[in-house]
Design a protein around this motif. Structure first.
Motif, mmCIF file in Angstrom:
data_model
loop_
_atom_site.group_PDB
_atom_site.id
_atom_site.type_symbol
_atom_site.label_atom_id
_atom_site.label_comp_id
_atom_site.label_asym_id
_atom_site.label_seq_id
_atom_site.Cartn_x
_atom_site.Cartn_y
_atom_site.Cartn_z
ATOM 1 N N LEU A 1 61.003 79.623 12.791
ATOM 2 C CA LEU A 1 60.946 78.424 11.940
ATOM 3 C C LEU A 1 62.019 78.423 10.852
ATOM 4 C CD1 LEU A 1 57.074 78.299 11.812
ATOM 5 C CD2 LEU A 1 58.520 76.461 12.674
ATOM 6 N N GLY B 1 54.792 68.413 13.281
ATOM 7 C CA GLY B 1 55.759 68.934 12.322
ATOM 8 C C GLY B 1 56.498 67.783 11.680
ATOM 9 N N PRO C 1 56.211 72.982 10.372
ATOM 10 C CA PRO C 1 54.903 72.618 10.917
ATOM 11 C C PRO C 1 53.994 72.091 9.812
ATOM 12 C CG PRO C 1 55.159 75.011 10.855
ATOM 13 C CD PRO C 1 56.446 74.429 10.357
ATOM 14 N N LEU D 1 54.577 76.084 17.916
ATOM 15 C CA LEU D 1 55.412 76.152 16.712
ATOM 16 C C LEU D 1 56.860 76.497 17.056
ATOM 17 C CD1 LEU D 1 53.149 77.835 13.995
ATOM 18 C CD2 LEU D 1 53.397 75.420 14.610
ATOM 19 N N ILE E 1 58.531 73.308 17.459
ATOM 20 C CA ILE E 1 58.789 72.669 16.161
ATOM 21 C C ILE E 1 60.040 73.315 15.543
ATOM 22 C CG2 ILE E 1 57.890 72.263 13.820
ATOM 23 C CD1 ILE E 1 56.178 70.730 15.758
ATOM 24 N N ALA F 1 50.652 70.251 18.064
ATOM 25 C CA ALA F 1 51.200 70.575 16.742
ATOM 26 C C ALA F 1 51.973 69.378 16.210
ATOM 27 C CB ALA F 1 52.114 71.788 16.843
ATOM 28 N N THR G 1 50.533 75.674 8.477
ATOM 29 C CA THR G 1 49.986 74.725 9.460
ATOM 30 C C THR G 1 48.479 74.588 9.233
ATOM 31 O OG1 THR G 1 51.553 75.722 11.013
ATOM 32 C CG2 THR G 1 49.956 74.180 11.932
ATOM 33 N N CYS H 1 47.752 71.060 13.165
ATOM 34 C CA CYS H 1 47.563 71.169 14.616
ATOM 35 C C CYS H 1 46.151 70.754 14.985
ATOM 36 C CB CYS H 1 47.844 72.592 15.089
ATOM 37 S SG CYS H 1 46.702 73.819 14.458
#
Ligand SMILES: [Mg+2]
Length: 278
Positions: free
Chosen positions: A174, A137, A82, A72, A75, A135, A116, A85
């Motif tokens: 994030l 995104g 995100p 993450l 991302i 992952a 996520t 996953c």
């Protein structure tokens, strides 16, 4: 618990989030993901191997959380959100189901907090514990941050403080990544150390960086802040007129010169961060 029962437990634990774009998750041959029309997808895979990325004594919840957090963080570096996953996990036969469920409990706690969805994966036995997280995104079309956009005259900035101990909890940046998308000219997450990751950013952008100051974690050495990995902060460049967001520090500037060069205290800084192949 056999594999079927274990997968069923994980399916119940994994939850659903309609906004994620996952139309069909755990329980089928493939997960089905439906992207929105105005988005670019971000794809990332990351491995976590016992003895390389974590020690045998780390609790399984922490290992699970860390496995997802590292993916993450990338991302975040691309300025994205995100969405879902896939997790492939192998553990020794000596490890009970309880270990696997604890691993996923830690992973899913972070997944729920960040929107996520665990959309699928694979379980296996091996001599050593290792895990691979993929992952997915999304970012507004054309707005993904890359390492390649820094220009001479840009400010060089970093979030947080550097030199964290290697097994400290990772909080993927994030919210900051989203804030930077459309403003920052380049971005990278600091996973392998400032000297190496900044070298990578400069190389991709074909520029030179001059470090003027470094915000260091209390008690950490300058050496660790420069070359230690596992900080998981965002290193980014802003146009000269941009204001660094709250919680970030301007640490230097971008200039012209031989692509990839980093200057610190009047000397060239060698890229000495973590490298798996040296
Ligand atoms: Mg990265």
């Amino acid at each position: 618990m056999n594999e079927l029962e274990l997968v069923e437990r994980l399916r119940k634990m994994s939850g659903k989030d309609r906004r994620s774009g996952v139309v069909r998750g755990i329980g089928d041959d493939c997960a089905v993901f439906r992207p929105k029309a105005n988005e670019d997808l971000l794809l990332k895979t990351d491995q976590l191997i016992e003895g390389v990325h974590f020690s045998r004594t780390m609790p399984p919840e922490r290992i699970g959380e860390r496995a997802l957090a590292r993916a993450l963080s990338d991302i975040a570096a691309a300025g994205g959100d995100p969405r879902c996953c896939l997790v492939a996990l192998a553990v020794p036969r000596t490890k009970a189901d309880k270990w696997v469920l604890s691993f996923f409990r830690g992973l899913l706690r972070l997944a729920a907090r960040t929107g996520t969805v665990l959309a699928g994966g694979d379980l296996a036995h091996d001599n050593k514990t290792h895990c691979s997280v993929m992952a997915v995104g999304a970012v507004r079309r054309g707005k993904a941050l890359t390492r390649a956009g820094a220009r001479p005259g840009d400010q060089l900035c970093v979030s947080g403080r550097l030199g964290k101990p290697w097994d400290q909890r990772i909080e993927p940046r994030l919210a900051l990544g989203r804030e930077l998308a459309g403003h920052a000219t380049a971005c990278i997450d600091l996973s392998d150390g400032l000297s190496l990751d900044l070298h990578r950013l400069c190389k991709e952008s074909r520029v030179v960086a001059k470090i003027e100051r470094i915000p260091i974690v209390r008690g950490a050495s300058l050496e660790r802040a420069l070359h230690g990995g596992e900080d998981y902060e965002l290193l980014f460049t802003l146009p000269a007129s941009g204001k660094p967001p709250t919680g970030t520090t301007r640490i230097g500037k971008i200039v012209r010169g031989t692509a990839g060069t980093v200057w610190f205290e009047g000397k060239k800084l060698a890229p000495r961060g973590y490298n798996h192949f040296t």
